[in-house]
Design an enzyme around this catalytic site. Sequence first.
Site, mmCIF file in Angstrom:
data_model
loop_
_atom_site.group_PDB
_atom_site.id
_atom_site.type_symbol
_atom_site.label_atom_id
_atom_site.label_comp_id
_atom_site.label_asym_id
_atom_site.label_seq_id
_atom_site.Cartn_x
_atom_site.Cartn_y
_atom_site.Cartn_z
ATOM 1 N N THR A 23 38.454 -16.590 -1.694
ATOM 2 C CA THR A 23 39.751 -15.926 -1.637
ATOM 3 C C THR A 23 40.472 -16.193 -2.943
ATOM 4 O O THR A 23 40.474 -17.317 -3.424
ATOM 5 C CB THR A 23 40.585 -16.529 -0.487
ATOM 6 N N ARG A 65 40.354 -10.377 13.698
ATOM 7 C CA ARG A 65 40.818 -11.703 13.254
ATOM 8 C C ARG A 65 41.550 -11.595 11.911
ATOM 9 O O ARG A 65 41.100 -10.946 10.989
ATOM 10 C CB ARG A 65 39.625 -12.644 13.124
ATOM 11 N N VAL A 66 42.689 -12.261 11.820
ATOM 12 C CA VAL A 66 43.434 -12.324 10.562
ATOM 13 C C VAL A 66 43.663 -13.796 10.241
ATOM 14 O O VAL A 66 43.999 -14.585 11.131
ATOM 15 C CB VAL A 66 44.791 -11.585 10.697
ATOM 16 N N GLY A 67 43.468 -14.164 8.988
ATOM 17 C CA GLY A 67 43.659 -15.565 8.591
ATOM 18 C C GLY A 67 45.031 -15.802 7.988
ATOM 19 O O GLY A 67 46.011 -15.115 8.320
ATOM 20 N N ASP A 68 45.090 -16.742 7.105
ATOM 21 C CA ASP A 68 46.362 -17.116 6.482
ATOM 22 C C ASP A 68 46.732 -16.242 5.289
ATOM 23 O O ASP A 68 47.908 -16.120 4.939
ATOM 24 C CB ASP A 68 46.273 -18.562 5.968
ATOM 25 N N THR A 113 43.551 -21.510 0.037
ATOM 26 C CA THR A 113 42.228 -20.936 0.273
ATOM 27 C C THR A 113 41.507 -21.819 1.284
ATOM 28 O O THR A 113 41.806 -23.004 1.393
ATOM 29 C CB THR A 113 41.432 -20.817 -1.042
ATOM 30 N N GLY A 114 40.592 -21.230 2.025
ATOM 31 C CA GLY A 114 39.854 -22.009 3.015
ATOM 32 C C GLY A 114 40.057 -21.473 4.422
ATOM 33 O O GLY A 114 40.364 -20.300 4.603
ATOM 34 N N GLY A 121 41.617 -20.277 7.301
ATOM 35 C CA GLY A 121 42.978 -19.787 7.476
ATOM 36 C C GLY A 121 43.677 -20.334 8.698
ATOM 37 O O GLY A 121 44.891 -20.559 8.684
HETATM 38 C C1 SD4 Z 1 40.856 -16.765 5.618
HETATM 39 N N1 SD4 Z 1 41.805 -18.155 3.919
HETATM 40 O O1 SD4 Z 1 40.732 -15.597 5.959
HETATM 41 C C2 SD4 Z 1 40.878 -17.074 4.152
HETATM 42 C C3 SD4 Z 1 39.479 -17.351 3.703
HETATM 43 C C4 SD4 Z 1 39.348 -18.076 2.415
HETATM 44 O O2 SD4 Z 1 38.129 -19.002 0.773
HETATM 45 O O3 SD4 Z 1 40.291 -18.498 1.813
HETATM 46 N N2 SD4 Z 1 38.208 -18.317 1.912
HETATM 47 O O4 SD4 Z 1 40.945 -17.681 6.426
#
Ligand code: SD4
Length: 327
Positions: free
Chosen positions: A188, A216-219, A239-240, A242
């Site tokens: 991301t 699904r929706v992340g952060d 990042t990571g 979410g």
């Molecule tokens: C998510 N934060 O959709 C994003 C994924 C991501 O490195 O950051 N990947 O959760």
Amino acid sequence: MQRRNFLKKSGLTTVGVLAAPSLTSCKPEHKEDTAIQTTKQPTVICTWNFSNASAKAWEVLEAGGNALDAVEQGVMVEENDVNNQTVGVGGRPDRDGKVTLDACIMDKDANCGAVLALQNIANPIAVARKVMEKTPHVMLAGKGAEQFAIEEGFKKMNLLTEKSKQEWLKWKKTSNYETPINIENHDTIGLLALDGNGDFAGACTTSGMAYKMAGRVGDSPIIGAGLFVDNEIGAATATGVGEEVVRTVGSFLIVELMRQGKSPQEACEEGVKRIVAKNKGRKDFQIGFIAMNKAGETGGYCVHPGFTYRKFDPSGHENVPVESFYS
Ligand code: SD4
């Protein structure tokens, strides 16, 4: 503008600002008790190794552009890169084979826009900016976001590349539909810029967790979670995984920690440690934050080794990876 002239405009100054109450205090009154160093030296940082994106953002600033244009144009470099399988065109699909994109953008005046689970449009960050500038809303999701994008002149296209499709088909055979813990599928892009007027903007864009459940929706498109900008204090992006970032309203937390006096590095470390603590010491997942304050100081920290962020520093000569992680 020549780089030398551009840099000459810069310089550190100190201003008094109204300090907000600390996170632990609910008192509404503000008092003038903090002196914050500010700079007009443009600075760009972004997550991971997206040196082309940070270079593009720097180019915009160097030409006298503002932070908002810089972050938008910077992240679009990655959205348009078919070889990047976690952002824009070429992104990995959800478990039903659909590429759904999340993005948000925020400017110095706390204007913000976001798109969630957007399909068939290559540049979600540009759509998010249109949401910010042309609608009374902050977020548009799914079909509504796509319809809005088309009305705004964005072209529909197939975002699923053959490579991502083949990987998804292989995953379907072996995975039992389990979503992989997001350690390897990270990329991301969150990009923060401070421009020659001393103003911030930020952008965050992703195709999200690979093979996620439909819908699904992340952060990343959530203001306060994946991205937050407060022009008085600084900016942060994540990042990571979410879900973990949303649970702690991560980017807002980082900015608030800076407001309380922590450096960007200290704030990112504290944010990551809080998430680790909530997970009872578990570290087999990816969470990284990067941040910048009004003095142009930067920081970044991650749960997991292998995380770097890119900094295009004010001298304009460096676009270096910086690595810092929980140990
Ligand atoms: C998510 N934060 O959709 C994003 C994924 C991501 O490195 O950051 N990947 O959760």
